[in-house]
Motif scaffolding. Sequence first.
Motif, PDB file in Angstrom:
ATOM      1  N   GLU A 191      -7.099 -10.443   6.669  1.00  0.00           N
ATOM      2  CA  GLU A 191      -6.078  -9.396   6.579  1.00  0.00           C
ATOM      3  C   GLU A 191      -6.661  -8.128   5.976  1.00  0.00           C
ATOM      4  O   GLU A 191      -6.326  -7.024   6.381  1.00  0.00           O
ATOM      5  N   ILE A 192      -7.532  -8.292   4.977  1.00  0.00           N
ATOM      6  CA  ILE A 192      -8.159  -7.119   4.360  1.00  0.00           C
ATOM      7  C   ILE A 192      -8.999  -6.394   5.393  1.00  0.00           C
ATOM      8  O   ILE A 192      -8.965  -5.168   5.497  1.00  0.00           O
ATOM      9  N   GLY A 245       1.020   4.861  -2.670  1.00  0.00           N
ATOM     10  CA  GLY A 245      -0.378   4.449  -2.743  1.00  0.00           C
ATOM     11  C   GLY A 245      -0.815   4.195  -4.180  1.00  0.00           C
ATOM     12  O   GLY A 245      -1.502   3.221  -4.467  1.00  0.00           O
ATOM     13  N   ASP A 246      -0.375   5.046  -5.105  1.00  0.00           N
ATOM     14  CA  ASP A 246      -0.696   4.868  -6.527  1.00  0.00           C
ATOM     15  C   ASP A 246      -0.100   3.575  -7.065  1.00  0.00           C
ATOM     16  O   ASP A 246      -0.747   2.849  -7.826  1.00  0.00           O
ATOM     17  N   GLN A 247       1.144   3.299  -6.684  1.00  0.00           N
ATOM     18  CA  GLN A 247       1.811   2.074  -7.153  1.00  0.00           C
ATOM     19  C   GLN A 247       1.082   0.829  -6.638  1.00  0.00           C
ATOM     20  O   GLN A 247       0.899  -0.144  -7.374  1.00  0.00           O
ATOM     21  N   LEU A 248       0.695   0.867  -5.364  1.00  0.00           N
ATOM     22  CA  LEU A 248      -0.017  -0.279  -4.801  1.00  0.00           C
ATOM     23  C   LEU A 248      -1.356  -0.492  -5.502  1.00  0.00           C
ATOM     24  O   LEU A 248      -1.758  -1.622  -5.774  1.00  0.00           O
ATOM     25  N   PHE A 249      -2.035   0.616  -5.815  1.00  0.00           N
ATOM     26  CA  PHE A 249      -3.314   0.501  -6.516  1.00  0.00           C
ATOM     27  C   PHE A 249      -3.115  -0.119  -7.894  1.00  0.00           C
ATOM     28  O   PHE A 249      -3.872  -1.013  -8.300  1.00  0.00           O
ATOM     29  N   LYS A 250      -2.114   0.322  -8.631  1.00  0.00           N
ATOM     30  CA  LYS A 250      -1.841  -0.221  -9.964  1.00  0.00           C
ATOM     31  C   LYS A 250      -1.472  -1.701  -9.893  1.00  0.00           C
ATOM     32  O   LYS A 250      -1.887  -2.498 -10.736  1.00  0.00           O
ATOM     33  N   LEU A 268      -3.966  -5.299  -1.515  1.00  0.00           N
ATOM     34  CA  LEU A 268      -3.207  -4.174  -2.076  1.00  0.00           C
ATOM     35  C   LEU A 268      -4.085  -2.922  -2.142  1.00  0.00           C
ATOM     36  O   LEU A 268      -3.616  -1.815  -1.841  1.00  0.00           O
ATOM     37  N   PHE A 269      -5.351  -3.096  -2.516  1.00  0.00           N
ATOM     38  CA  PHE A 269      -6.268  -1.954  -2.537  1.00  0.00           C
ATOM     39  C   PHE A 269      -6.451  -1.386  -1.132  1.00  0.00           C
ATOM     40  O   PHE A 269      -6.504  -0.165  -0.947  1.00  0.00           O
ATOM     41  N   ALA A 270      -6.555  -2.293  -0.146  1.00  0.00           N
ATOM     42  CA  ALA A 270      -6.740  -1.847   1.238  1.00  0.00           C
ATOM     43  C   ALA A 270      -5.544  -1.038   1.714  1.00  0.00           C
ATOM     44  O   ALA A 270      -5.688   0.001   2.372  1.00  0.00           O
ATOM     45  N   MET A 312      -9.888   3.548  -2.448  1.00  0.00           N
ATOM     46  CA  MET A 312     -11.003   3.692  -1.510  1.00  0.00           C
ATOM     47  C   MET A 312     -12.322   3.337  -2.181  1.00  0.00           C
ATOM     48  O   MET A 312     -13.210   2.749  -1.560  1.00  0.00           O
ATOM     49  N   GLU A 313     -12.473   3.718  -3.450  1.00  0.00           N
ATOM     50  CA  GLU A 313     -13.673   3.343  -4.195  1.00  0.00           C
ATOM     51  C   GLU A 313     -13.794   1.832  -4.291  1.00  0.00           C
ATOM     52  O   GLU A 313     -14.893   1.270  -4.130  1.00  0.00           O
ATOM     53  N   LYS A 314     -12.675   1.161  -4.551  1.00  0.00           N
ATOM     54  CA  LYS A 314     -12.678  -0.312  -4.621  1.00  0.00           C
ATOM     55  C   LYS A 314     -13.084  -0.914  -3.278  1.00  0.00           C
ATOM     56  O   LYS A 314     -13.870  -1.867  -3.215  1.00  0.00           O
ATOM     57  N   MET A 315     -12.551  -0.362  -2.194  1.00  0.00           N
ATOM     58  CA  MET A 315     -12.861  -0.909  -0.874  1.00  0.00           C
ATOM     59  C   MET A 315     -14.320  -0.619  -0.489  1.00  0.00           C
ATOM     60  O   MET A 315     -14.979  -1.450   0.130  1.00  0.00           O
ATOM     61  N   ALA A 316     -14.804   0.557  -0.868  1.00  0.00           N
ATOM     62  CA  ALA A 316     -16.211   0.877  -0.588  1.00  0.00           C
ATOM     63  C   ALA A 316     -17.135  -0.079  -1.337  1.00  0.00           C
ATOM     64  O   ALA A 316     -18.130  -0.558  -0.791  1.00  0.00           O
ATOM     65  N   ASP A 317     -16.785  -0.379  -2.595  1.00  0.00           N
ATOM     66  CA  ASP A 317     -17.575  -1.349  -3.375  1.00  0.00           C
ATOM     67  C   ASP A 317     -17.540  -2.729  -2.720  1.00  0.00           C
ATOM     68  O   ASP A 317     -18.552  -3.433  -2.678  1.00  0.00           O
TER      69      ASP A 317
END
Length: 687
Positions: A43-44, A106-111, A132-134, A145-150
């Motif tokens: 899914e990610i 987007g901010d809420q999902l990241f948190k 959730l990050f995706a 996006m930084e999390k997904m790039a990592d």
Amino acid sequence: MKPLSLLIEILIILGVTIKTIRAEKHNKRQKERNVTTQVSANEIKQYLPHILEQRTSSNVINKRKNLLEKKKNQRKIRIKGIQNKDILRNKNHLQKQAEKNFTDEGDQLFKMGIKVLQQSKSQKQKEEAYLLFAKAADMGNLKAMEKMADALLFGNFGMQNITAAIQLYESLAKEGSCKAQNALGFLSSYGIGMEYDQAKALIYYTFGSAGGSIMSQMILGYRYLSGINVLQNCEVALSYYKKVADHIADTFEKSEGVPVEKVRLTERPENLSSNSEILDWDIYQYYKFLAERGDVQIQVSLGQLHLIGRKGLDQDYHKALHYFLKAAKAGSANAMAFIGKMYLEGNAATPQNNATAFKYFSMAASKGNAIGLHGLGLLYFYGKGVPVNYAEALKYFQKAAEKGWPDAQFQLGFMYYSGSGIWKDYKLAFKYFYLASQSGQPLAIYYLAEMYATGTGVVRSCRTAVELYKGVCELGHWAEKFLTAYFAYKDGDLDSSLVQYALLAEMGYEVAQSNSAFILESKKANILEKEKMYPMALLLWNRAAIQGNAFARVKIGDYHYYGYGTKKDYQTAATHYSIAADKYHNAQAMFNLAYMYEHGLGIAKDIHLARRLYDMAAQTSPDAYIPVFFALMKLETMHLLRDILFFNFTMRWNWLKPDNTIGPHWDLFVIGLIVAGLILLLRNHRG
């Protein structure tokens, strides 16, 4: 990407803007979103193509849209000469509101993703966090996006895609992401997915550091300390390392850090599978069995492992409390003290309660337990549940320090350093900081570095201060990658393991440098071209050797001896073997050097010195006994054969000269001897 570009042009021609597209997506997601649904790595992955398309195409869309709107507005002005400002204002307001709602979600999902990740105890929960990050990244959240790039770079959940990661990092770097700058610097320094360019890497790191990247600051500190592509400068290294160490010390003062096990892949395979740094599952199950059967020592040990998450086990406060309560019930003073510590700090299993902490600390202290005494000292020092009383705190800290508890030694040092309730005494502060540092107490190491950096109570020493700061910096949260890199290696995912070890190696971790070199020389990784692996491995072995790794020093000798990643150079190989043998008493280096003396490779041939080095290797390591035995047997056999066959011809030639001993007609004499011998043989044969 060509179909996508054509699609973008069509959308622009039709006058469809990116903001209205996002608004439509927002309304659609609002109806379909279900955050609590269980997720998987597949899914990610579904979100990744869209995130990349969004990042690579958004700039093109915006530029073309702006040009189109500019021309459109100019045409309207020429034809109509008037604009309806009210309509445009309302339209802009609606677009801004839709974009704001989109960004907020987007901010809420990241948190939410961060919260899930922090509380995760299983792989499934971590996957849920990354989904959730995706989704947040799909909405344009830069941190997500930084999390997904990592995740793409390090291969989280088996979705490593370095090309896609670089695309995201480059896009993020243009928007000022210091993390992206650091990542691009790292990739450039190794030539992973990018051109190998140390100068460019240095620029990326400098920008990352200026933007506040702690990792970039640590990398620059190491580079200036070691003189890697910059002039070696201790003072500049000190300034970078101090920034990072200040950050680490601040986190340690708020909560106890979790030490991370650093497994060496260079150990023999049979030992690696049951490495003492990582607790095997079967052994863990056996320990659990013993604990349930009432083994108090095992109960306390398991409680400690779960309390801070050691030996590869997850941090689990409930399990820790379970084992501590069992041991405390059996009378364990250590268990009582640890329960007091849990209540003092507060967590999911034991809500913060000073009174309960005081109770358990007192129970442990009454048994003379150092941890309990230290705990009581902390309560009086900070006034938790009791009035602040520096005299009482000092008394308890002294008692615990006398029993060798490093945290109490640090607290004593801090009281003398800061003058808390007593006169400042930098000599005593140094004494207790030093004692605590010998047990690895991180804050004690930090304050020792502070003293050496400023010359407080000691003679100022930049080099010593930098080395101490470096030790503190290596306790940062990024050290957790040692575990994920090791597990990836055990699972056979060498690319993921190599990228993680390589990043840690770039930050100056000696263990990571040797581990990265070890993986590279196997030539089984796919993220670098095969011809680049030996030269890069040699570079990393060299960095590890400079930091005192004897095995790495021997490896450098091997690379020069066999010509791996460099030209064959016996003299340089012998030099490195000599350093490893003389400085580190390495048996392998002694053996290799003995072989070179035996055969005169790169150094003058010396049989006596070869024998001596072989003997020293056998005495240094029991593992060398059998190889040394065969080497000496070969050496002595060859030496004996040489003596027999040539009869020391060159040494005895003067004595054996026939002209001097027999006379000028020695050849006739020899022929006569041969004929007489043949006659005797014939007579014996007839008889």
